[in-house]
Design an enzyme around this catalytic site. Structure first.
Site, PDB file in Angstrom:
ATOM      1  N   ASP A  69       0.884  -1.243   0.015  1.00  0.00           N
ATOM      2  CA  ASP A  69       0.085  -0.028  -0.238  1.00  0.00           C
ATOM      3  C   ASP A  69       0.842   1.281  -0.025  1.00  0.00           C
ATOM      4  O   ASP A  69       0.579   2.104  -0.707  1.00  0.00           O
ATOM      5  CB  ASP A  69      -0.909  -0.115   1.292  1.00  0.00           C
ATOM      6  CG  ASP A  69      -0.105  -0.233   2.525  1.00  0.00           C
ATOM      7  OD1 ASP A  69       1.121  -0.348   2.508  1.00  0.00           O
ATOM      8  OD2 ASP A  69      -0.772   0.319   3.463  1.00  0.00           O
ATOM      9  N   ARG A  96       5.145   4.311   6.330  1.00  0.00           N
ATOM     10  CA  ARG A  96       4.931   4.269   7.749  1.00  0.00           C
ATOM     11  C   ARG A  96       4.919   2.857   8.283  1.00  0.00           C
ATOM     12  O   ARG A  96       5.117   1.987   7.512  1.00  0.00           O
ATOM     13  CB  ARG A  96       3.309   4.812   7.824  1.00  0.00           C
ATOM     14  CG  ARG A  96       2.254   3.927   6.999  1.00  0.00           C
ATOM     15  CD  ARG A  96       0.710   4.853   7.217  1.00  0.00           C
ATOM     16  NE  ARG A  96      -0.135   3.946   6.420  1.00  0.00           N
ATOM     17  CZ  ARG A  96      -1.064   4.493   5.755  1.00  0.00           C
ATOM     18  NH1 ARG A  96      -1.259   5.829   5.727  1.00  0.00           N
ATOM     19  NH2 ARG A  96      -2.055   3.882   5.136  1.00  0.00           N
ATOM     20  N   ASP A  97       4.166   2.724   9.500  1.00  0.00           N
ATOM     21  CA  ASP A  97       4.327   1.441  10.073  1.00  0.00           C
ATOM     22  C   ASP A  97       3.264   0.471   9.539  1.00  0.00           C
ATOM     23  O   ASP A  97       2.346   0.052   9.979  1.00  0.00           O
ATOM     24  CB  ASP A  97       4.130   1.416  11.412  1.00  0.00           C
ATOM     25  CG  ASP A  97       2.696   2.301  12.114  1.00  0.00           C
ATOM     26  OD1 ASP A  97       2.024   2.683  11.064  1.00  0.00           O
ATOM     27  OD2 ASP A  97       2.564   2.413  13.177  1.00  0.00           O
ATOM     28  N   GLU A  98       3.307   0.331   8.260  1.00  0.00           N
ATOM     29  CA  GLU A  98       2.351  -0.320   7.461  1.00  0.00           C
ATOM     30  C   GLU A  98       3.114  -1.145   6.337  1.00  0.00           C
ATOM     31  O   GLU A  98       3.233  -2.488   6.501  1.00  0.00           O
ATOM     32  CB  GLU A  98       1.239   0.418   6.724  1.00  0.00           C
ATOM     33  CG  GLU A  98      -0.008  -0.291   6.647  1.00  0.00           C
ATOM     34  CD  GLU A  98      -1.166   0.433   6.924  1.00  0.00           C
ATOM     35  OE1 GLU A  98      -1.382   1.433   7.334  1.00  0.00           O
ATOM     36  OE2 GLU A  98      -2.297  -0.205   6.393  1.00  0.00           O
ATOM     37  N   ASP A 142      -5.824  -2.587  -2.912  1.00  0.00           N
ATOM     38  CA  ASP A 142      -5.048  -1.652  -3.911  1.00  0.00           C
ATOM     39  C   ASP A 142      -4.518  -2.103  -5.209  1.00  0.00           C
ATOM     40  O   ASP A 142      -4.521  -1.506  -5.938  1.00  0.00           O
ATOM     41  CB  ASP A 142      -3.580  -1.390  -2.799  1.00  0.00           C
ATOM     42  CG  ASP A 142      -4.249  -0.673  -1.545  1.00  0.00           C
ATOM     43  OD1 ASP A 142      -5.187  -1.222  -0.884  1.00  0.00           O
ATOM     44  OD2 ASP A 142      -3.555   0.440  -0.899  1.00  0.00           O
ATOM     45  N   TRP A 195     -11.175  -5.845  -2.162  1.00  0.00           N
ATOM     46  CA  TRP A 195      -9.929  -6.570  -1.671  1.00  0.00           C
ATOM     47  C   TRP A 195      -9.828  -7.885  -1.813  1.00  0.00           C
ATOM     48  O   TRP A 195      -8.956  -8.396  -2.572  1.00  0.00           O
ATOM     49  CB  TRP A 195     -10.040  -6.196  -0.065  1.00  0.00           C
ATOM     50  CG  TRP A 195      -9.642  -4.979   0.152  1.00  0.00           C
ATOM     51  CD1 TRP A 195      -8.204  -4.521   0.752  1.00  0.00           C
ATOM     52  CD2 TRP A 195     -10.125  -3.507  -0.137  1.00  0.00           C
ATOM     53  NE1 TRP A 195      -8.038  -3.038   0.624  1.00  0.00           N
ATOM     54  CE2 TRP A 195      -9.260  -2.551   0.243  1.00  0.00           C
ATOM     55  CE3 TRP A 195     -11.414  -3.388  -0.715  1.00  0.00           C
ATOM     56  CZ2 TRP A 195      -9.505  -1.089  -0.094  1.00  0.00           C
ATOM     57  CZ3 TRP A 195     -11.703  -1.835  -0.724  1.00  0.00           C
ATOM     58  CH2 TRP A 195     -10.508  -0.760  -0.503  1.00  0.00           C
ATOM     59  N   GLU A 201      -2.319   9.096  -1.017  1.00  0.00           N
ATOM     60  CA  GLU A 201      -3.368   8.339  -0.435  1.00  0.00           C
ATOM     61  C   GLU A 201      -4.642   8.689  -0.523  1.00  0.00           C
ATOM     62  O   GLU A 201      -5.688   8.164  -0.907  1.00  0.00           O
ATOM     63  CB  GLU A 201      -2.989   7.718   1.059  1.00  0.00           C
ATOM     64  CG  GLU A 201      -4.029   6.787   1.570  1.00  0.00           C
ATOM     65  CD  GLU A 201      -3.633   6.274   2.901  1.00  0.00           C
ATOM     66  OE1 GLU A 201      -2.793   6.901   3.479  1.00  0.00           O
ATOM     67  OE2 GLU A 201      -4.134   5.167   3.444  1.00  0.00           O
ATOM     68  N   HIS A 217       0.921   6.263  -2.265  1.00  0.00           N
ATOM     69  CA  HIS A 217       0.089   5.009  -2.443  1.00  0.00           C
ATOM     70  C   HIS A 217      -0.461   5.094  -3.782  1.00  0.00           C
ATOM     71  O   HIS A 217      -1.109   6.043  -4.362  1.00  0.00           O
ATOM     72  CB  HIS A 217      -1.310   5.563  -1.707  1.00  0.00           C
ATOM     73  CG  HIS A 217      -1.475   4.804  -0.487  1.00  0.00           C
ATOM     74  ND1 HIS A 217      -0.661   4.719   0.731  1.00  0.00           N
ATOM     75  CD2 HIS A 217      -2.510   3.991  -0.098  1.00  0.00           C
ATOM     76  CE1 HIS A 217      -1.255   3.807   1.654  1.00  0.00           C
ATOM     77  NE2 HIS A 217      -2.422   3.426   1.266  1.00  0.00           N
TER      78      HIS A 217
HETATM   79  C1  BGC Z   1      -4.061   1.125   3.563  1.00  0.00           C
HETATM   80  C2  BGC Z   1      -4.902   0.914   2.299  1.00  0.00           C
HETATM   81  C3  BGC Z   1      -5.860  -0.439   2.775  1.00  0.00           C
HETATM   82  C4  BGC Z   1      -6.790  -0.050   3.643  1.00  0.00           C
HETATM   83  C5  BGC Z   1      -8.039  -0.983   4.039  1.00  0.00           C
HETATM   84  C6  BGC Z   1      -5.046   1.179   4.736  1.00  0.00           C
HETATM   85  O1  BGC Z   1      -4.695   1.250   5.976  1.00  0.00           O
HETATM   86  O2  BGC Z   1      -3.059   1.863   3.656  1.00  0.00           O
HETATM   87  O3  BGC Z   1      -4.257   1.242   1.308  1.00  0.00           O
HETATM   88  O4  BGC Z   1      -6.319  -0.802   1.425  1.00  0.00           O
HETATM   89  O5  BGC Z   1      -6.015   0.193   4.924  1.00  0.00           O
HETATM   90  O6  BGC Z   1      -8.357  -1.001   4.989  1.00  0.00           O
END
Ligand code: BGC
Length: 875
Positions: free
Chosen positions: A464, A468-470, A477, A541, A755, A776
Site C-alpha cells: 500500500d 509508515r508502520d504498514e 490496492d 479486496w 493516499e 499510495h
Molecule cells: C491501507 C490501504 C488499505 C486499507 C484498507 C489502509 O491502512 O493503507 O491502502 O487498502 O487500509 O483498510
C-alpha cells in the site's frame, strides 16, 4: 529475435530462476517487415555441459508466446542455453537467435536441500522494535582449479552474502517476504569469479526483516514467524577435473554479533563501525578473541523452499540532495526533490572515532519542519557511529528502507558534505514497458508520479505504501492498480509470485469463519496483529483473487497464471455470503464493506462512510468478477463456463432490481455508482446507459469537475464519461486543479500519488487523518484513461496479439505519445494536431494486428509496420 523468456523469467543476472522443469518458451520477433506473421518456428537447446544442440523439427505455427517445452524435462539446478529461429509467411528462416541461458532453481521435490538453518548459539528472543544482526562465517579450502562456483541461499530474516570480502549479489532485502508458513524463496548466485584455489571464506549477515522484526500498525508485532534470525545456504564448487565440493551451513559455522546493533524495517538501522570485525568474511580475517561462537541448528521444513522466479530488489538509480535553509527549530534538512523509496548512503567521510550522525526520513515538510506524523510509529531513522578511519568511511544500510523526500541530518560537527551523500532508489528490478507523454506538463507530471509510486511500492511484493508502520500487501490496492502496473512495468513475474502467497493464505484460512477466504493483506499480517479485519471479508479486496490474475493474463497472455490461481478464484466465489435466492452480498452476514474507500466526501476519520452505498459497490464488483470468470473458465475449465454465464445474468438482474429504476437511475446517485455500472456493462438497454452517462455528466458538472470517487470509482470515472459521449467532461475532470482532483497534488508539489486526494491541505498542513500517506499507488489507476482514452491504446486479444487504437483528442492537447512493450514487441501510438488535422502514427509489432478507429469514425485494420492516418480536426 529478442526477449526470449522462460515462463515469465527473463534471462540475466538476478532475474530469478525457474520453478518448472518444463518451462514454456516465449520470444519476440523484431524487424521492420510490413504485415509479417510467423509461419514456422524451430527451437534448440544445449543442456549443461553438452557440446552440441538438440533441436526440434520446424513447427508450423503463429505461436510465439508460452510455447510448450518440447525437450526432456530439466533437472533441479540444471542450466542450459536456448535459441529460436522463425520463418515468416513470405520469408525464409531467420538466423538462430543469440542463445540465452536458463537456470532451473533448487526444486525440493527433486532433491533434498542440503544446508541446515543456523542461528547464533543461544540467541535470545528480542521483543523490541529493533534487533541486532547476526554474522556467520565459514572458511574452506578449494584444493584444485575452480571451473564453476554457484551458491543457493535463503534466510529466516534478510540476508547479505560475502565471499572472500566481496559482496556476492547486488540484491537487497533477499529472500523477500512471502507466506513464510508455506513458502520461503531461495536465491541463486553464480560466484565463479569470487572463489579460487586455496583458502576461501563465506560470510553471511542476517537481519530480522519481516521474519522476526517488528511489523504491523497499532503497535505492531515482533517475532511473527519465529524468534531466531537464521541463514541456510550452500556453495557448490566444480573443479576443472570434474570433481566438486559442497560447502553447506551446518554446526561447523561460527557466529558473532556485528556492527549493526539494532535494525528494523520501520525504525531504521543503527550501525556502530567500531564493532566491525575486520576481515570477517575472508579466510585470514583477524581473530577477535571471544567474539565468534558456535551456531544452533534451527528446525525449518525445507519442503517450503522454492526458487525466486522474479527479479530481485536492486538499486535502480541515485538521487542527489540539496540543502534547505535551517528549519525554525534549527534543523538541517536535505531535499531529494522527489519522493523516493530506498535509503541514503555516504562515502569518503572523515570523522573522529565514536562520533555519531543520524538521518531521519520523511515524505513532507510541515510548518517548516520535518513532517513525521504520517509515519505513525515508524522512526525511520538511520544512525552511524564512526570508527575514526583517516581514509574516510562509507555506509549504506543493509536491512531497512524508507519512503522519503526529505531527510533531517543530525551532524553537529558538519563532517558530511552534500557531495558525499546520495539516495539510492530500491525496487524489484522490473523493466519499464509503458509510458505516456503529451503537451500538458501537469498530465505528464501526473503520469510520472504514478510511475514513481509503482517503483516505490513494488519491493518484493505490492504494498500500500512504503513509509509508515504498514507497508503491507493490501489486496484491494493492487486489485485496482494491477492493470495500470502491468501496462507500465513487466511486473507479472513478481505479481504472479505474490498470487501464490495469496492462495497459500486462503489455504491457511481453510477453517476460518469464511472458509478459504483470502485475507485483506497478503502475506496475512492482520491475523498476527489480532486486528478485527482478520475475519472480515470485503468486495474489491478479496476480489483481487480474480481481478489481478485477469489483469495479468490480459497484459501477458499467460494462461498458466489463470490455471495457477483457478482454485483460489473458485474458493473465493464459493465463500461470498449471498442473499438467499439472489446473487448479491448478504449484509447480515457481512456487516462491513470497505466500499469506495477514501472517497473524498467521506469524513476524513471515517473512510467507511463513503457517499456511494458500499453494498451497491460490492454487488457491482460481484458482477465484474463473475463476468471475468466466464472468460477465465472458458480457458481453464470450459465445463463451468455456462454456470458463470448464468450467475452473471442473475447477478445483473439482482443488481438492476435492487439499485436501479427503469430509466437507469441508481439508488446511489453518485459518480462512482454510475461510473462502475457503465464500465461493467450493467445496463440492459442503450437508453438506460445513455441516461446513466448523462446523469454522470450532470453530477460531475455540478461538482465543478472535482472528483468524488475513492478506490472503487477512480479507475473508471473518466473513461465512463468518455465512452458515453462526454469526452469534454472527462478532460475537464482530468485537468481540474482544485481539490479534490488528480492535478491538485501536483499544484502542491507532489511527486508521487497520494493516499488521499488531500493528503496535504491547500494551506500546506498535513491532513489530520491518521492514515495519510504521500505514496499510495491506488488512485493512480487513472493512468488507464491516459493510456486508453487519450492515447487510445487498448488490448483486444490477451497479450495485445490484437489491439485497438482509438485516440480521443481533447482538453486542448495537440500531442500525445503512448507506448507499451507488449509480449510481441513495442506498440507506439503518436498523435498530433496540426494544420486543422488529426495526424496519427501507429507502430504495430510483427505477428500482431491493430484496429484503428479515427476520430471521424473511419476504421482501418493494419498489421506489422508503422502506419500513418489523418482526418480533419479542430478545437
Ligand atoms: C491501507 C490501504 C488499505 C486499507 C484498507 C489502509 O491502512 O493503507 O491502502 O487498502 O487500509 O483498510
Amino acid at each position: 529475435m529478442q526477449n526470449i523468456r522462460l515462463d515469465l523469467v527473463s534471462p540475466g543476472h538476478l532475474q530469478g530462476t525457474l520453478t518448472s522443469t518444463t518451462p514454456s518458451i516465449s520470444w519476440q520477433v523484431i524487424g521492420e517487415e510490413k504485415n509479417w506473421f510467423q509461419d514456422e518456428y524451430q527451437i534448440r537447446v544445449r543442456f549443461q555441459d553438452h557440446d552440441c544442440w538438440d533441436e526440434i523439427s520446424p513447427l508450423q505455427s503463429e505461436e510465439s508466446q508460452f510455447v510448450k517445452w518440447p525437450f526432456r524435462p530439466l533437472r533441479s539446478r540444471e542450466s542450459f542455453e536456448i535459441s529460436v529461429r522463425v520463418k515468416g509467411t513470405n520469408t525464409g528462416f531467420s538466423e538462430w537467435s543469440t542463445p540465452i541461458e536458463g537456470q532451473v532453481g533448487f526444486l525440493v521435490n527433486l532433491e533434498n536441500w542440503p544446508a541446515k538453518f543456523i542461528a547464533a548459539a543461544s540467541q535470545e528472543r528480542v521483543d523490541e522494535p529493533t534487533a541486532s544482526e547476526t554474522l556467520f562465517r565459514k572458511v574452506f579450502h578449494a584444493s584444485k582449479e575452480v571451473k564453476r562456483a554457484r551458491m543457493w541461499s535463503t534466510a529466516l530474516g534478510i540476508i547479505n552474502l560475502e565471499i572472500n570480502g566481496q559482496t556476492v549479489g547486488k540484491d537487497y532485502l533477499s529472500p523477500g517476504w512471502t507466506t513464510y508458513e508455506m513458502r520461503l524463496l531461495h536465491q541463486f548466485y553464480d560466484v565463479t569469479h569470487l572463489v579460487h584455489k586455496g583458502g576461501n571464506a563465506i560470510g553471511a549477515r542476517v537481519g530480522p526483516g519481516w521474519f522476526s522484526g517488528k511489523f504491523g500498525f497499532d503497535g505492531g508485532v515482533t517475532n511473527i514467524y519465529g524468534d531466531k534470525r537464521a541463514a541456510s545456504l550452500f556453495l557448490e564448487v566444480d573443479f576443472v577435473d570434474n570433481s566438486k565440493i559442497q560447502v553447506c551451513t551446518d554446526e561447523t559455522w561460527e557466529s558473532a554479533f556485528g556492527p549493526i546493533v539494532a535494525v528494523g524495517l520501520y525504525d531504521g538501522e543503527t550501525y556502530d563501525a567500531n564493532k566491525e570485525l575486520y576481515g570477517w568474511s575472508e579466510p585470514e580475517g583477524l581473530t577477535f578473541p571471544g567474539v565468534w561462537s558456535g551456531v544452533d541448528i534451527i528446525n525449518f521444513d525445507t519442503a517450503k523452499i522454492e526458487p525466486q522466479a522474479f527479479p530481485h530488489v536492486t538499486k535502480q538509480r541515485l538521487v542527489r540532495p540539496s540543502l534547505l535553509p535551517l528549519t525554525p527549530s534549527g534543523c538541517k534538512i536535505l531535499d531529494f526533490g522527489e519522493n523516493i523509496v530506498g535509503f541514503l548512503s555516504f562515502k569518503n567521510v572523515v570523522a573522529p572515532k565514536h562520533y555519531t550522525v543520524s538521518f531521519r526520513f520523511a515524505e513532507v515538510m510541515e510548518n517548516g519542519e520535518l513532517g513525521i506524523r504520517p509515519l505513525r510509529e515508524a522512526k525511520a531513522t538511520d544512525t552511524y557511529s564512526f570508527k575514526g578511519a583517516a581514509a574516510g568511511e562509507l555506509y549504506e544500510p543493509h536491512f531497512t528502507f524508507h519512503g522519503f523526500r526529505y531527510c533531517q541530518i543530525n551532524d553537529p560537527q558538519n563532517v558530511i558534505s552534500l557531495e558525499n551523500l546520495e539516495a539510492v532508489v530500491l525496487s524489484t528490478n522490473m523493466a519499464a514497458i509503458g509510458n505516456f507523454r503529451c503537451d500538458n506538463g501537469l498530465l505528464n507530471q501526473l503520469h510520472a508520479n504514478i510511475v514513481r509510486s509503482t517503483v516505490g511500492n513494488f519491493i518484493t511484493l505490492p504494498t500500500d505504501c512504503p513509509q509508515r508502520d504498514e507497508r503491507m500487501g493490501w489486496t484491494g490496492d493492487i486489485a485496482i492498480f494491477g492493470k495500470t502496473a502491468s501496462f507500465l512495468f513487466d511486473c507479472s513475474p513478481m505479481l504472479s509470485n505474490w498470487l501464490k502467497d495469496f492462495w497459500c493464505e486462503q489455504k491457511l484460512n481453510a477453517n476460518s469463519k469464511f472458509p478459504y477466504a483470502p485475507p485483506v493483506t497478503v502475506p496475512n499480517m492482520i491475523k498476527y496483529m489480532g486486528h478485527f479485519w482478520n475475519d472480515q471479508i470485503s468486495a474489491i479486496w478479496q476480489d483481487c483473487a480474480i481481478y489481478l490474475p485477469k489483469s495479468l493474463f490480459d497484459s501477458t497472455g499467460a494462461a498458466f497464471i489463470l490455471e495457477q490461481q483457478y482454485e483460489s478464484m473458485e474458493k473465493w466465489i464459493e465463500c461470498i455470503p449471498l442473499v438467499p435466492g439472489e446473487l448479491r452480498w448478504d449484509k447480515e452476514k457481512v456487516p462491513i464493506q470497505l466500499g469506495d474507500w477514501l472517497d473524498p466526501l467521506a469524513p476524513p476519520d471515517d473512510p467507511l462512510k463513503s457517499v456511494t452505498d458500499a453494498y451497491l459497490v460490492a454487488d457491482l464488483f460481484l458482477f465484474l468478477i463473475l463476468y471475468m470468470m466466464i472468460d477465465i473458465s472458458s480457458i481453464v475449465s470450459p465445463h463451468t463456463t455456462e454456470k458463470y454465464k448464468e450467475w452473471a445474468r442473475i447477478c445483473k438482474k439482482s443488481f438492476l432490481k435492487n439499485y436501479s429504476n427503469y430509466s437507469g437511475h441508481l439508488t446511489s446517485d453518485t459518480q462512482t455508482a454510475y461510473a462502475l455500472a457503465l464500465s461493467f456493462g450493467l445496463y440492459e438497454s442503450a437508453e438506460q446507459a445513455k441516461y446513466a452517462g448523462d446523469r454522470l455528466s450532470q453530477i460531475v458538472r455540478a461538482n465543478d469537475f472535482r472528483i468524488s470517487t475513492g478506490f472503487a470509482g477512480t479507475p473508471f470515472v473518466t473513461s465512463a464519461l468518455a465512452n458515453t459521449g462526454h469526452l469534454d467532461d472527462a478532460y475537464n475532470m482530468l485537468l481540474q486543479k482544485e481539490c479534490p482532483s488528480w492535478l491538485y497534488p501536483i499544484t502542491m508539489g507532489a511527486t508521487t500519488i497520494w493516499e488521499r486526494w488531500n493528503s496535504m491541505l491547500p494551506d500546506g498542513t498535513i491532513n489530520p487523518g491518521e492514515m495519510t500517506s504521500f505514496n499510495h499507488y491506488a488512485l493512480g489507476s487513472v493512468a488507464n484513461t491516459l493510456h486508453e482514452v487519450i492515447g487510445g491504446l487498448t488490448m483486444v486479444e490477451p497479450g495485445y496479439k490484437t489491439f485497438q487504437v482509438r485516440s480521443q483528442p481533447g482538453g486542448g492537447l495537440s500531442f500525445c505519445l503512448v507506448y507499451h512493450e507488449c509480449p510481441y514487441g513495442k506498440i507506439e501510438v503518436i498523435w498530433k494536431i496540426a494544420d486543422s488535422k488529426f495526424q496519427l502514427q501507429v507502430s504495430v509489432p510483427l505477428n500482431t494486428s491493430a484496429k484503428v478507429v479515427m476520430p471521424d469514425g473511419l476504421r482501418h485494420l493494419v498489421q506489422s509496420g508503422t502506419h500513418e492516418f489523418q482526418c480533419p480536426w479542430s478545437y
